[in-house]
Motif scaffolding. Sequence first.
Motif, mmCIF file in Angstrom:
data_model
loop_
_atom_site.group_PDB
_atom_site.id
_atom_site.type_symbol
_atom_site.label_atom_id
_atom_site.label_comp_id
_atom_site.label_asym_id
_atom_site.label_seq_id
_atom_site.Cartn_x
_atom_site.Cartn_y
_atom_site.Cartn_z
ATOM 1 N N GLU A 11 0.777 -1.217 -0.084
ATOM 2 C CA GLU A 11 0.071 -0.031 -0.033
ATOM 3 C C GLU A 11 0.701 1.167 0.070
ATOM 4 O O GLU A 11 0.305 2.199 -0.587
ATOM 5 C CB GLU A 11 -0.839 -0.028 1.104
ATOM 6 N N TYR A 14 2.753 1.171 -3.881
ATOM 7 C CA TYR A 14 1.896 0.891 -5.208
ATOM 8 C C TYR A 14 0.446 1.562 -4.971
ATOM 9 O O TYR A 14 -0.335 0.934 -4.359
ATOM 10 C CB TYR A 14 1.924 -0.561 -5.427
ATOM 11 N N LYS A 15 0.340 2.473 -6.035
ATOM 12 C CA LYS A 15 -0.994 3.250 -5.819
ATOM 13 C C LYS A 15 -1.833 3.036 -6.905
ATOM 14 O O LYS A 15 -1.564 2.353 -7.912
ATOM 15 C CB LYS A 15 -0.432 4.766 -5.551
ATOM 16 N N GLU A 140 -11.104 1.848 -2.423
ATOM 17 C CA GLU A 140 -10.576 1.842 -3.687
ATOM 18 C C GLU A 140 -11.515 2.289 -4.829
ATOM 19 O O GLU A 140 -10.917 2.601 -5.842
ATOM 20 C CB GLU A 140 -9.701 0.658 -3.900
ATOM 21 N N GLU A 147 -9.375 9.344 -9.435
ATOM 22 C CA GLU A 147 -8.248 9.408 -10.218
ATOM 23 C C GLU A 147 -8.562 9.958 -11.776
ATOM 24 O O GLU A 147 -7.528 10.321 -12.253
ATOM 25 C CB GLU A 147 -7.588 8.027 -10.317
#
Length: 317
Positions: A11, A14-15, A140, A147
């Motif tokens: 975590e 790595y995004k 997520e 994003e």
Amino acid sequence: MMQVFSETQVEEHYKMSDAIRDIEQAFGHLEDIQQAQRTVIPTGEGAKAMLYMPCVDLKQQLGTIKITSITPDNPKSGKPTTQAQIVITSLDNGEHKAIIDGSYLTRLRTGALSGIATQYMSKAEAHILGMIGTGGMAYEQFLGNMEVRPIDTVILYNRTTEKAKTFKQRILKDYPNLEVKVTEDVSELVKQSDIINCQTPSTEPVFKAGDVQPGTHINGIGSYQPSMKEIDYNIFPKADWVVVDDLEGVKDESGELIEANDEGVFTFEEIDDELKTLSLNKQTRKNDEAITVFKCVGAAYFDLAVAVGAYQKLNQE
């Protein structure tokens, strides 16, 4: 020597942006990737099960198998519902290179898939995200949409309202400038949202197709067994664009699409595309009034993409 990476380590390094990039890169060389259909073995009532998902990448000469346990009663004892490990193997010499905690990576890759779908299928100016279900997969999912779109408002619904309020605080801790609302009225959420994200194991629809407004994009990621049907299948014939993550997978595992096909409401042949096609061709919606739906059940090569990506990044740092 086999490396072991914890969820915390993964975590930290790595995004979401990494996961979206690595999955889209995998779409570009699928001819090198081979996977077997995942094995789901029920181990009790409801969603309780063990899942096994193997895959190999002949280009990178790496193989993965993800082993997942789903134990719905775990939160009562403070343990996560879903726990997973991914084993990475060198195809050159058969050596097992690493074990990576797969719980975060599973959540991340599923959020990345919704993010990719939202990027290509939702309105470019979509800014209101409605989330139905605030459990283990939800954060997520939130990140995937954040994003790729200018989200400024998030509306939350959960069957247990207190869980939605707790989730609101988690979002505001990381994104204090967002407007975050909790509602007990799903209909209100559906009518107001530009993007609706469903992440529940529900066996019946969590919203009504009639409430979905023109221009809405829907991501459905929660139901992954034929008995689960979180999306109202009446939305499929109303949608201009129905896209899935893995066509063979949804034929076996998407309760909504299986039932719609069996009832003749919407057949598998009417599914427009797989997500890889949108990504490779950079296809986007042509009509801002269109209703679009992305249905995701998961596939082993998505896990391979993020596991290998995380493994390589962790070894660089």
